[in-house]
Write a protein that holds these residues in place. Structure first.
Motif, PDB file in Angstrom:
ATOM      1  N   SER A  21      -2.020  -2.930   2.649  1.00 57.26           N
ATOM      2  CA  SER A  21      -2.390  -1.718   1.902  1.00 57.26           C
ATOM      3  C   SER A  21      -3.850  -1.360   2.133  1.00 57.26           C
ATOM      4  O   SER A  21      -4.206  -0.184   2.269  1.00 57.26           O
ATOM      5  CB  SER A  21      -2.134  -1.915   0.399  1.00 57.26           C
ATOM      6  OG  SER A  21      -0.763  -2.086   0.136  1.00 57.26           O
ATOM      7  N   MET A  64      -2.818   4.869  -2.015  1.00 62.21           N
ATOM      8  CA  MET A  64      -2.777   3.411  -1.886  1.00 62.21           C
ATOM      9  C   MET A  64      -2.107   2.824  -3.114  1.00 62.21           C
ATOM     10  O   MET A  64      -2.484   3.150  -4.244  1.00 62.21           O
ATOM     11  CB  MET A  64      -4.197   2.869  -1.729  1.00 62.21           C
ATOM     12  CG  MET A  64      -4.240   1.367  -1.476  1.00 62.21           C
ATOM     13  SD  MET A  64      -5.944   0.812  -1.251  1.00 62.21           S
ATOM     14  CE  MET A  64      -6.396   1.719   0.223  1.00 62.21           C
ATOM     15  N   ASP A  65      -1.113   1.960  -2.907  1.00 59.37           N
ATOM     16  CA  ASP A  65      -0.337   1.411  -4.008  1.00 59.37           C
ATOM     17  C   ASP A  65      -0.653  -0.070  -4.147  1.00 59.37           C
ATOM     18  O   ASP A  65      -0.185  -0.902  -3.354  1.00 59.37           O
ATOM     19  CB  ASP A  65       1.154   1.637  -3.733  1.00 59.37           C
ATOM     20  CG  ASP A  65       2.013   1.238  -4.919  1.00 59.37           C
ATOM     21  OD1 ASP A  65       1.440   1.062  -6.010  1.00 59.37           O
ATOM     22  OD2 ASP A  65       3.233   1.101  -4.743  1.00 59.37           O
ATOM     23  N   LEU A  66      -1.475  -0.401  -5.145  1.00 58.97           N
ATOM     24  CA  LEU A  66      -1.835  -1.789  -5.418  1.00 58.97           C
ATOM     25  C   LEU A  66      -1.205  -2.214  -6.728  1.00 58.97           C
ATOM     26  O   LEU A  66      -1.230  -1.463  -7.704  1.00 58.97           O
ATOM     27  CB  LEU A  66      -3.354  -1.955  -5.501  1.00 58.97           C
ATOM     28  CG  LEU A  66      -4.186  -1.442  -4.314  1.00 58.97           C
ATOM     29  CD1 LEU A  66      -5.664  -1.706  -4.570  1.00 58.97           C
ATOM     30  CD2 LEU A  66      -3.749  -2.102  -3.025  1.00 58.97           C
ATOM     31  N   SER A  67      -0.693  -3.435  -6.769  1.00 59.63           N
ATOM     32  CA  SER A  67      -0.072  -3.924  -8.001  1.00 59.63           C
ATOM     33  C   SER A  67      -0.990  -4.912  -8.701  1.00 59.63           C
ATOM     34  O   SER A  67      -1.873  -5.529  -8.076  1.00 59.63           O
ATOM     35  CB  SER A  67       1.270  -4.588  -7.698  1.00 59.63           C
ATOM     36  OG  SER A  67       1.065  -5.834  -7.043  1.00 59.63           O
TER      37      SER A  67
END
Length: 293
Positions: free
Chosen positions: A44, A1-4
């Protein structure tokens, strides 16, 4: 999971303002990019975080649960740079400290006070080791600093941290067990109990020179002071011990001061490897070295 981080900050702002327009203004954004951030975050996570209302938005159950975690993540990120700087400067971290059994009586408490004074947020991990084992552990970087007896190998740096006189431990039944005057080694007729050269080389060499090896009972060599005092208590001989050991107050053992002609002091040193990269060690030893100058 790509969280900014932008997504997390945007989500928290919308959750606290309950309005996209106000949240965008707070973040110095226009509303469309903020809306896209929240939409990307929801994709996401595969959950809906907000429900729209007539005048704004409200958190869903998933959004309410996610908010606490998002705030914690952002709070940790706020303090992380300072934590890294403090660790690099030696203000935090761990110091692995070794000491001898005898040294624990003499100086360990004061040494830990010194550590706490110069690096109060540093954690001390303690290990009891005889001096030769400490030198090996220092060379292998398994410990950071040791409280050791001489001689100290040339590869290490050290400073004197404690010096104390030797006193004579005698059985309570010994004629010298009572009295206020000092005693001489010549006054003692019983066998001396000596230090093992394998376990206590430094004290062995000093005491052997003071009383002569021919006066040792070879079967009564001990590496640890509690063992020596047990032998003294049993009436098997007398022993020379560092003054700090008198604090043990062993029943059946008396301590006498030596005459000036026989008096001898022993030393204890803080020792470390100059190759050790631990910032907490470098901070502590800089203060130890400056205090010794």
């Amino acid at each position: 999971m790509d969280l900014s981080l932008q997504q997390l900050r945007g989500f928290v702002a919308v959750a606290e303002e309950m309005h996209y327009g106000r949240a965008a203004q707070r973040l110095n954004l226009t509303q469309p990019p903020l809306t896209r951030q929240i939409q990307g975050l929801e994709r996401s996570l595969d959950v809906r975080l907000f429900d729209r209302t007539g005048r704004g938005v409200r958190l869903t159950a998933a959004g309410d649960a996610f908010l606490d975690h998002a705030r914690r993540v952002l709070a940790l990120l706020e303090v992380a740079p300072e934590a890294a700087r403090r660790a690099a400067d030696g203000h935090t971290g761990t110091l692995r400290i070794a000491f001898t059994a005898i040294g624990a009586y003499a100086v360990l408490a004061d040494f830990l006070t010194t550590v706490a004074k110069h690096a109060p947020a540093v954690t001390a991990e303690l290990t009891e080791l005889v001096s030769p084992d400490q030198f090996e552990a220092l060379a292998d970087l398994k410990i950071d600093i040791g409280l050791v007896r001489p001689p100290i190998p040339a590869q290490f740096t050290s400073v004197l941290v404690h010096s104390e006189d030797l006193v004579l431990a005698v059985p309570a039944s010994h004629p010298l067990a009572v009295g206020d005057s000092t005693v001489t080694l010549a006054d003692v007729t019983e066998e001396y109990i000596g230090y093992s050269p394998e376990g206590s080389q430094y004290l062995h060499d000093i005491c052997a020179a003071m009383i002569g090896m021919d006066r040792y009972a070879v079967s009564q060599l001990a590496s640890q002071v509690p063992t020596m005092l047990a032998l003294v208590r049993a009436g098997l001989g007398c022993a020379l011990i560092p003054r700090s050991i008198m604090a043990m107050r062993v029943e059946g053992v008396s301590y006498r001061e030596l005459d000036a002609a026989d008096a001898h002091s022993v030393t204890l040193h803080a020792c470390w490897s100059p190759d050790n990269p631990n910032p907490a060690l470098q901070r502590l030893t800089a203060s130890l070295t400056s205090s010794a100058l």
